[in-house]
Design a protein around this motif. Structure first.
Motif, mmCIF file in Angstrom:
data_model
loop_
_atom_site.group_PDB
_atom_site.id
_atom_site.type_symbol
_atom_site.label_atom_id
_atom_site.label_comp_id
_atom_site.label_asym_id
_atom_site.label_seq_id
_atom_site.Cartn_x
_atom_site.Cartn_y
_atom_site.Cartn_z
ATOM 1 N N LEU B 105 3.196 5.454 -4.225
ATOM 2 C CA LEU B 105 2.988 3.823 -4.041
ATOM 3 C C LEU B 105 2.482 3.313 -2.942
ATOM 4 O O LEU B 105 2.810 3.745 -1.863
ATOM 5 C CB LEU B 105 4.547 3.546 -4.228
ATOM 6 C CG LEU B 105 5.609 4.034 -4.962
ATOM 7 C CD1 LEU B 105 6.936 3.419 -5.087
ATOM 8 C CD2 LEU B 105 5.115 4.100 -6.520
ATOM 9 N N LEU B 106 1.597 2.660 -3.313
ATOM 10 C CA LEU B 106 0.373 2.441 -2.147
ATOM 11 C C LEU B 106 0.791 1.007 -1.608
ATOM 12 O O LEU B 106 0.262 0.696 -0.564
ATOM 13 C CB LEU B 106 -0.974 2.210 -3.028
ATOM 14 C CG LEU B 106 -1.652 3.454 -3.668
ATOM 15 C CD1 LEU B 106 -2.927 2.988 -4.248
ATOM 16 C CD2 LEU B 106 -1.887 4.488 -2.438
ATOM 17 N N LYS B 107 1.767 0.154 -2.293
ATOM 18 C CA LYS B 107 2.071 -1.093 -1.673
ATOM 19 C C LYS B 107 3.570 -1.038 -1.364
ATOM 20 O O LYS B 107 4.154 -0.558 -2.089
ATOM 21 C CB LYS B 107 1.555 -2.512 -2.572
ATOM 22 C CG LYS B 107 -0.065 -2.363 -2.628
ATOM 23 C CD LYS B 107 -0.637 -3.471 -2.342
ATOM 24 C CE LYS B 107 -2.167 -3.420 -2.340
ATOM 25 N NZ LYS B 107 -2.814 -4.781 -2.534
ATOM 26 N N GLU B 108 3.833 -2.050 -0.500
ATOM 27 C CA GLU B 108 5.352 -2.187 -0.196
ATOM 28 C C GLU B 108 6.036 -2.592 -1.253
ATOM 29 O O GLU B 108 7.007 -1.797 -1.504
ATOM 30 C CB GLU B 108 5.407 -3.211 0.981
ATOM 31 C CG GLU B 108 6.556 -3.514 1.618
ATOM 32 C CD GLU B 108 7.011 -2.583 2.756
ATOM 33 O OE1 GLU B 108 5.932 -2.308 3.347
ATOM 34 O OE2 GLU B 108 8.243 -2.527 3.205
ATOM 35 N N LYS B 109 5.754 -3.324 -1.923
ATOM 36 C CA LYS B 109 6.555 -3.842 -3.192
ATOM 37 C C LYS B 109 6.035 -3.323 -4.521
ATOM 38 O O LYS B 109 5.786 -4.114 -5.418
ATOM 39 C CB LYS B 109 6.697 -5.408 -3.286
ATOM 40 C CG LYS B 109 7.462 -6.000 -1.845
ATOM 41 C CD LYS B 109 7.597 -7.432 -1.895
ATOM 42 C CE LYS B 109 8.238 -7.865 -0.823
ATOM 43 N NZ LYS B 109 8.114 -9.222 -0.458
ATOM 44 N N THR B 110 5.830 -2.244 -4.649
ATOM 45 C CA THR B 110 5.424 -1.633 -5.798
ATOM 46 C C THR B 110 6.425 -1.012 -6.606
ATOM 47 O O THR B 110 7.270 -0.362 -6.342
ATOM 48 C CB THR B 110 4.220 -0.160 -5.697
ATOM 49 O OG1 THR B 110 3.325 -0.616 -5.038
ATOM 50 C CG2 THR B 110 3.893 0.366 -6.939
ATOM 51 N N GLU B 111 6.457 -1.447 -8.158
ATOM 52 C CA GLU B 111 7.600 -1.128 -8.944
ATOM 53 C C GLU B 111 6.985 -0.268 -10.041
ATOM 54 O O GLU B 111 6.182 -0.909 -10.751
ATOM 55 C CB GLU B 111 8.124 -2.470 -9.283
ATOM 56 C CG GLU B 111 9.400 -2.405 -10.264
ATOM 57 C CD GLU B 111 10.088 -3.707 -10.794
ATOM 58 O OE1 GLU B 111 9.815 -4.522 -10.161
ATOM 59 O OE2 GLU B 111 10.682 -3.394 -11.778
ATOM 60 N N LEU B 112 7.572 0.846 -10.384
ATOM 61 C CA LEU B 112 7.095 1.496 -11.532
ATOM 62 C C LEU B 112 8.383 1.793 -12.287
ATOM 63 O O LEU B 112 9.358 1.878 -11.974
ATOM 64 C CB LEU B 112 7.035 2.992 -10.870
ATOM 65 C CG LEU B 112 5.552 3.176 -10.519
ATOM 66 C CD1 LEU B 112 5.497 4.733 -10.336
ATOM 67 C CD2 LEU B 112 4.385 2.894 -11.461
ATOM 68 N N ARG B 113 8.132 1.776 -13.637
ATOM 69 C CA ARG B 113 9.364 1.832 -14.815
ATOM 70 C C ARG B 113 8.775 3.134 -15.588
ATOM 71 O O ARG B 113 7.755 3.144 -16.386
ATOM 72 C CB ARG B 113 9.406 0.398 -15.403
ATOM 73 C CG ARG B 113 10.866 0.451 -16.379
ATOM 74 C CD ARG B 113 10.784 -0.848 -17.112
ATOM 75 N NE ARG B 113 9.688 -0.837 -17.937
ATOM 76 C CZ ARG B 113 8.962 -1.802 -18.176
ATOM 77 N NH1 ARG B 113 9.341 -3.032 -17.414
ATOM 78 N NH2 ARG B 113 8.091 -2.141 -18.933
ATOM 79 N N VAL B 114 9.932 4.002 -15.901
ATOM 80 C CA VAL B 114 9.865 4.863 -16.637
ATOM 81 C C VAL B 114 10.155 4.743 -18.060
ATOM 82 O O VAL B 114 11.264 4.165 -18.326
ATOM 83 C CB VAL B 114 10.576 6.356 -16.356
ATOM 84 C CG1 VAL B 114 10.251 7.237 -17.495
ATOM 85 C CG2 VAL B 114 9.998 6.890 -15.078
ATOM 86 N N ASP B 115 9.341 4.330 -19.035
ATOM 87 C CA ASP B 115 9.617 3.873 -20.585
ATOM 88 C C ASP B 115 10.200 5.122 -21.191
ATOM 89 O O ASP B 115 10.916 4.618 -22.113
ATOM 90 C CB ASP B 115 8.444 2.994 -21.076
ATOM 91 C CG ASP B 115 8.105 1.852 -20.016
ATOM 92 O OD1 ASP B 115 6.929 1.706 -19.904
ATOM 93 O OD2 ASP B 115 8.885 1.198 -20.067
ATOM 94 N N ILE B 116 9.241 5.857 -21.435
ATOM 95 C CA ILE B 116 9.499 7.066 -22.458
ATOM 96 C C ILE B 116 9.421 8.540 -21.606
ATOM 97 O O ILE B 116 8.371 8.663 -20.660
ATOM 98 C CB ILE B 116 8.455 7.064 -23.353
ATOM 99 C CG1 ILE B 116 8.784 5.780 -24.210
ATOM 100 C CG2 ILE B 116 8.770 8.402 -24.587
ATOM 101 C CD1 ILE B 116 7.799 5.657 -25.329
ATOM 102 N N SER B 117 10.341 9.179 -21.783
ATOM 103 C CA SER B 117 10.181 10.591 -21.251
ATOM 104 C C SER B 117 10.662 11.733 -22.421
ATOM 105 O O SER B 117 11.851 11.767 -22.491
ATOM 106 C CB SER B 117 11.109 10.614 -19.846
ATOM 107 O OG SER B 117 10.827 12.097 -19.592
ATOM 108 N N SER B 118 9.758 12.414 -22.931
ATOM 109 C CA SER B 118 9.924 13.265 -23.951
ATOM 110 C C SER B 118 8.990 14.517 -23.741
ATOM 111 O O SER B 118 8.058 14.473 -22.927
ATOM 112 C CB SER B 118 9.671 12.760 -25.114
ATOM 113 O OG SER B 118 8.434 12.567 -25.632
ATOM 114 N N PRO B 119 9.262 15.672 -24.366
ATOM 115 C CA PRO B 119 8.204 16.662 -24.286
ATOM 116 C C PRO B 119 6.773 16.340 -24.523
ATOM 117 O O PRO B 119 5.838 17.082 -24.349
ATOM 118 C CB PRO B 119 8.741 17.961 -25.267
ATOM 119 C CG PRO B 119 10.242 17.559 -25.284
ATOM 120 C CD PRO B 119 10.286 16.022 -25.129
#
Lengths: 184, 381
Positions: B105-119
């Motif tokens: 995360l390069l910036k202070e207020k970076t938000e990442l969301r995981v939408d799908i996690s499958s094989p």
């Protein structure tokens, strides 16, 4: 018939690796890796001597390392490194001119160029750099920034630390000489 | 036209020759040299500082001891020379994924969301800020990152994604990615950045109402193709289902179109990811043969060469495809790699004499290239 619309994405960095936005870096090593090619390109264009690029790069990053702690805005790293590169280039060019006066220096040659390179372009560049050797260091640097790097006058003033009128004066000196040699 | 302006035009074309060939290994070598030189300079500076201090202290002591006049001022010992101090390293914020991939995360207020996690699919969204993402290669799993207007799909690479006001973009540091925006697909390789431009997107919307019948008809056909089942499944990350649909189309319109290079490359990816390299090669052959003028043709030729080399065991075909990639973009970012691989494949194919000639070309063209020593040996120089 309506024209097909242009795509909503635009390429902002080409193969030269120039980026119109600085990305924050995490360490000095990261800074080095990110801008090594940029500094090497500036070195080649300023000095016109491929064999000197490695030493030039070392000098630039050494000076950058000294001032790294005082770099307040990491996003301005590219502009900061360009300014350092230009300073180092002027210094080296002055040494070359002095050495040339004493008969201790060889001519600049930006080659060798890759096999398959346009020979007319290669010849043009060799000739241009031969003429640039005749110019004072600052006039040469200003001319290269303007016509090889493509900087605007205000950008040249900023990166060299000169006033705008000084930039114009140096540019005129360089342009007059080059036009005189290249003729029609 | 003024003389200098004519020269400017000629220089504009020639300046591409004033870009040094710098490979990542050259950068690493330069960095190592910098650190070695820096250490030596620090030692010299420290030693010089010690000697200077000692000399000055001795001089001061000499004057102090010799002087019998109280008014003689003491000479101050100056501070020792500054020693290079290592720069401070800000703390990194890194998100690790189960497959070894990571997002910094390069910036202070970076938000990442995981939408799908499958094989088969890992899908993230960069909601805000900026992230530098390194993806571990996995041919069986698609890694997708989305922003508001872009979808980026990767197969093992490193890139940075920005999602900020006025700056929605992706920059590739290593490998290659596919970027989708509405109906367009772009292939980016190392060193390229694409930025979403809202002004141009607005232009797309404005053109539509003025379309002629011909445009409407071609757009209808494009719309049908766009909604071809295999494409939709591929774009959703359902690669196996996409392959099955591609091989069992409901109508002719649902087969990959040979006049669309991007569609051919998507079809090739689907075939390759599902373990059908020969079919992938067919799609790429068509892409290269029918679209030599398209910028994507270079990547198609290079990918085709790799399939021949690594998956189909056909070194001569691989060498020919690498050669094609070089011919299509002799000064492009893939040209050096293509030449190296062509030389290796010519050797594997028993074409040693050709490999030797090419190795000489490499040494001449890339005197600072990452493989220059190896190529000198092959060339016998």
């Amino acid at each position: 018939m309506a024209e097909q619309p242009t795509r909503p994405l635009r390429l902002v960095r080409d193969e030269e690796g120039q980026d119109d936005r600085d990305v924050p870096f995490a360490s000095f090593d990261d800074l080095f890796r990110r801008y090594h090619r940029l500094v090497a390109t500036i070195g080649l264009r300023m000095l016109g001597r491929r064999g000197e690029i490695d030493d030039f790069v070392q000098d630039v990053f050494l000076e950058a390392h000294r001032g790294y702690g005082s770099l307040r805005d990491p996003l301005a790293a590219k502009a900061w490194l360009r300014a350092i590169s230009v300073r180092i280039a002027v210094r080296r060019l002055r040494r070359h001119r002095f050495a040339a006066l004493l008969g201790l220096d060889g001519p600049a040659d930006p080659g060798p160029f890759p096999v398959g390179a346009n020979q007319e372009h290669a010849a043009l560049l060799s000739e241009v750099y031969r003429v640039l050797e005749l110019l004072p260091a600052k006039a040469r640097v200003v001319w290269v920034l303007r016509f090889i790097e493509g900087d605007k006058l205000e950008e040249i003033a900023e990166v060299t630390g000169m006033g705008l009128s000084t930039v114009k004066r140096h540019l005129q000196v360089a342009t007059d000489k080059i036009t005189e040699v290249f003729g029609a | 036209m003024p003389k200098h302006e004519r020269l400017e035009q000629r220089l504009d074309a020639a300046r591409v020759l004033l870009v040094p060939q710098v490979h990542p290994s050259d950068t690493e070598r330069a960095l190592r040299r910098f650190k070695d030189l820096g250490a030596r300079r620090r030692r010299r500076t420290a030693v010089a500082g010690v000697f200077a201090t000692a000399a000055i202290a001795a001089t001061a002591a000499f004057f102090y001891l010799k002087s019998a006049i109280p008014s003689s001022p003491a000479i101050e010992t100056p501070a020792p020379s500054v020693v290079l101090a290592p720069p401070s390293v800000p703390e990194k914020k890194i998100v690790h994924f189960a497959d070894g991939s990571q997002a910094e995360l390069l910036k202070e207020k970076t938000e990442l969301r995981v939408d799908i996690s499958s094989p088969e699919l890992l899908a993230l969204t960069v909601v805000s800020g900026a992230a530098k993402i390194e993806v571990v290669p996995n041919p069986n799993r698609l890694f997708r990152v989305s922003t508001e207007h872009l979808r980026i799909e990767v197969l093992g690479t490193a890139f940075t994604v920005y999602q900020e006001a006025g700056d929605e973009s992706v920059t590739v540091h290593r490998g290659r990615v596919a970027v989708y925006s509405k109906k367009d697909r772009y292939e980016l390789v190392q060193g390229m950045t694409y930025r979403y431009d809202e002004a141009l997107d607005g232009e797309v919307a404005a053109v539509k109402p003025r379309s002629s019948k011909k445009i409407r008809k071609s757009r209808a056909a494009a719309s049908n193709a766009r909604h071809a089942k295999w494409k939709q499944l591929a774009e959703d990350g359902q690669i196996k289902e996409a392959y099955d649909a591609m091989r069992s189309p409901r109508s002719p319109e649902e087969t990959p179109r040979s006049n669309d290079v991007r569609e051919l490359m998507l079809a090739a990816d689907v075939a390759r990811l599902t373990g059908h390299p020969a079919e992938a090669a067919e799609f790429l052959q068509t892409a290269v043969a029918n679209h030599r003028g398209d910028p994507n043709a270079v990547l198609a030729a290079f990918t085709l060469a790799r399939i021949y080399e690594r998956q189909l065991g056909a070194p001569k075909k691989a060498a020919d495809s690498y050669r094609t990639a070089r011919e299509l973009a002799p000064d492009g970012s893939l040209a050096e790699d293509a030449l190296v691989h062509e030389i290796e494949c010519r050797t594997s194919a028993g074409e040693g004499a050709k490999a030797k000639v090419l190795a000489k070309e490499y040494v001449s063209r890339y005197p600072s290239g990452r493989k220059v020593e190896e190529m000198r040996r092959i060339a016998g120089i």
